[in-house]
Scaffold this active site. Structure first.
Site, PDB file in Angstrom:
ATOM      1  N   ALA B  66       0.847  -1.190   0.000  1.00 53.84           N
ATOM      2  CA  ALA B  66       0.000   0.000   0.000  1.00 53.84           C
ATOM      3  C   ALA B  66       0.885   1.244   0.000  1.00 53.84           C
ATOM      4  CB  ALA B  66      -0.896   0.000   1.226  1.00 53.84           C
ATOM      5  N   GLY B 109      -0.412  -4.785   1.092  1.00 55.18           N
ATOM      6  CA  GLY B 109      -1.662  -4.655   0.345  1.00 55.18           C
ATOM      7  C   GLY B 109      -1.611  -5.412  -0.979  1.00 55.18           C
ATOM      8  N   GLU B 112      -2.416  -8.869  -0.158  1.00 49.91           N
ATOM      9  CA  GLU B 112      -3.870  -8.998   0.095  1.00 49.91           C
ATOM     10  C   GLU B 112      -4.656  -8.997  -1.214  1.00 49.91           C
ATOM     11  OE1 GLU B 112      -3.683  -5.804   3.032  1.00 49.91           O
ATOM     12  OE2 GLU B 112      -4.702  -7.148   4.430  1.00 49.91           O
ATOM     13  N   GLU B 132       3.644  -5.387   7.519  1.00 48.41           N
ATOM     14  CA  GLU B 132       2.916  -4.386   8.315  1.00 48.41           C
ATOM     15  C   GLU B 132       3.416  -4.297   9.755  1.00 48.41           C
ATOM     16  OE1 GLU B 132       1.590  -6.333   6.098  1.00 48.41           O
ATOM     17  OE2 GLU B 132      -0.010  -5.303   4.999  1.00 48.41           O
TER      18      GLU B 132
END
Lengths: 273, 258
Positions: B66, B109, B112, B132
């Protein structure tokens, strides 16, 4: 073209950022010279990291199509600098942090790597030579799997490579006895690609590397990749992978050039892609 | 439709292509980009020309994660109000199969997003990771849930707590990717795979995907009932009639999607 330009400058920039090695690119060959001659080019953490970095840069630089690792002065590499370790050191951690990443970088490099073994290659210096694709050996050079002589096991991939190059029995012999292997014996057991006289050393090393650098580099990388893969696969799986590899080779410009040159009965001019 | 800023899309041969297109940022996902991905998946989902969706990344990596810059100044209230993850939830409502073609970095991200696909084809140089925890946070777009459902608690907890990089071979071993291919052939092999799925009768494909997803979340008995209803529904399709007739007549079926 822009991309190539930026990669050129990346490899060039490489020359000034090393302290324990020398690095230059000439006629498609990256020369990586271990440069601690007063210490017989023994490894320090910094040298591990600098070799790793130079291999990474060479692998990514379009103009590099072969790599030579050689030593400044009278030794190739005498192994770990023992003044850089103390008895209490966790050797497992030392390998995981310094040698493992360097050896993986070398193993992941798909360009041909030549060890120019100019003098003694002992301990991890022997391992470094083993990790290369070729070992050109000076007539005055020698190999020594010295680890057992101080109560350790051969490390930095040594047993992995050695047994594949010389076979199980000879690998055990060299590792358990810890005796010197001369250039001539190295040739006899398949450890040396070629033994070179002192007078012709530079010239022949250069000629060997430049010859390889003019071959279809992408195909060479694929041959290295699939030969290594063969050790970890069943025949059935390997044949599937091989078909992928040949598909990739068949898409290269060098394959097109190779076939054209063959039909035109001229020498192929490979660009490495 | 607005011009796309961060992705490229096209349709060819029954395959709807979506390519993440921020190669200089290693396809780091920002909120607009996620919305573009999801909206285009939904559009492909309703487009009769598209049988299967193929998601890939332009440049070196699939996605390095992300866009952290976008989150640096967030607080819980701003995030509740932005409700950014609502877009992610819509991916799981897509009915057509989604194939992810991944390579190099598949982090945070990006991981994911990959786990939201139905199939993953990975280049041999692929590395997956949830970093993360090293930033003092945790996956927020389904990472702790989807990875755990795929590989079980033992490895999911280990990987998410250590932020360890998972190599393609390990990913295959634990069953969260379908196949490893040479990096040079990632798109070619992914398209081949997509074509195979695109050739199957679309209604059967749709209801199979739906039923298998239920197996993950439903108790067995509920799942069995759900499967049965879908099985019955397919007997209303033309492709079922054609498929069974062709079988009896010992010929290749010609599916029309009806």
């Amino acid at each position: 073209m822009l991309k190539k330009g930026s990669q050129n400058s990346q490899a060039d920039k490489g020359c000034s950022m090393y302290e324990t090695i020398k690095y230059r690119v000439e006629n498609g060959v990256a020369w990586l010279t271990l440069n601690r001659p007063d210490k017989l080019n023994a490894f320090t953490s910094q040298m591990n990291k600098e070799i790793q970095k130079a291999i990474k840069i060479s692998a990514g630089a379009d103009e590099v199509r072969a790599i030579i690792i050689t030593g400044e002065g009278r030794a190739f590499c005498s192994g770990q600098d023992l003044s850089d370790v103390d008895e209490g050191m966790n050797l497992g951690q030392k390998l995981r942090e310094d040698y493992g990443p360097m050896m993986e970088q070398i193993a992941n490099c798909e360009k041909p790597i030549i060890a120019g073994v100019n003098g003694v290659a002992a301990g991890a210096g022997f391992s470094l030579a083993l990790a290369c694709d070729f070992r050109l050996v000076s007539e005055k050079a020698s190999f020594l799997n010295a680890f057992v002589n101080i109560g350790l096991i051969p490390d930095s991939g040594n047993l992995y490579y050695l047994s594949r190059i010389v076979g199980h029995a000879k690998a055990l012999e060299l590792s358990l006895l810890g005796e010197k292997v001369t250039a001539g014996e190295a040739k006899n057991i398949g450890l040396a690609t070629k033994v070179i006289g002192v007078d012709e050393w530079n010239e022949q090393l250069k000629a060997f590397a430049e010859n390889i650098a003019n071959k279809p580099t992408k195909a060479i990388g694929l041959i290295k990749r699939y030969l290594e893969a063969s050790y970890h696969l069943s025949l059935e799986e390997y044949l599937k992978e091989e078909a992928e590899g040949q598909r990739i080779a068949g898409l290269t410009k060098d394959y097109a050039e190779g076939v054209t040159a063959f039909t035109e009965k001229r020498k192929a001019q490979f660009i490495g892609k | 439709m607005n011009a796309l800023q961060f992705i490229e899309t096209s349709i060819s041969d029954g395959i709807g292509y979506i390519s993440l297109n921020r190669p200089k940022q290693l396809n780091a996902l920002n909120r607009i980009m996620v919305r573009e991905i999801v909206s285009n998946m939904e559009e492909f989902d309703r487009d009769p020309q598209v049988k299967v969706i193929l998601l890939s990344g332009n440049g070196k990596a699939f996605s390095a994660g992300a866009d952290i810059d976008e989150m640096v100044n967030d607080d819980p209230i701003s995030m509740e109000l932005t409700n950014q993850f609502a877009d992610w939830d819509r991916i799981s409502l897509v009915k057509k199969p989604v194939i992810g073609a991944v390579k190099s970095f598949v982090f945070g991200g990006g991981f994911e997003l990959a786990l939201s696909c139905d199939f993953l084809i990975a280049a041999s140089d692929t590395q997956f990771s949830f970093p993360e925890v090293t930033l003092g946070v945790m996956p927020g777009a389904g990472g702790t849930q989807r990875l755990t459902k795929l590989v079980g608690k033992t490895k999911a907890l280990e990987w998410i707590l250590t932020a360890e990089r998972i190599k393609a071979k390990t990913a295959l071993q634990y069953g969260f990717i379908n196949k490893i291919v040479a990096p040079e052939l990632l798109m070619e092999e992914s398209v081949d795979f997509a074509r195979k799925i695109a050739k199957q009768p679309p209604l059967a494909v749709r209801l199979i995907k739906e039923s298998i997803n239920k197996a993950v979340d439903y108790p067995l008995n509920e799942g069995m009932q759900f499967e049965r209803k879908n099985f019955y529904i397919l007997f209303a399709s033309e492709d079922q009639k054609e498929g069974m007739k062709a079988f009896v007549e010992k010929r290749e079926p010609k599916f029309t999607g009806g």
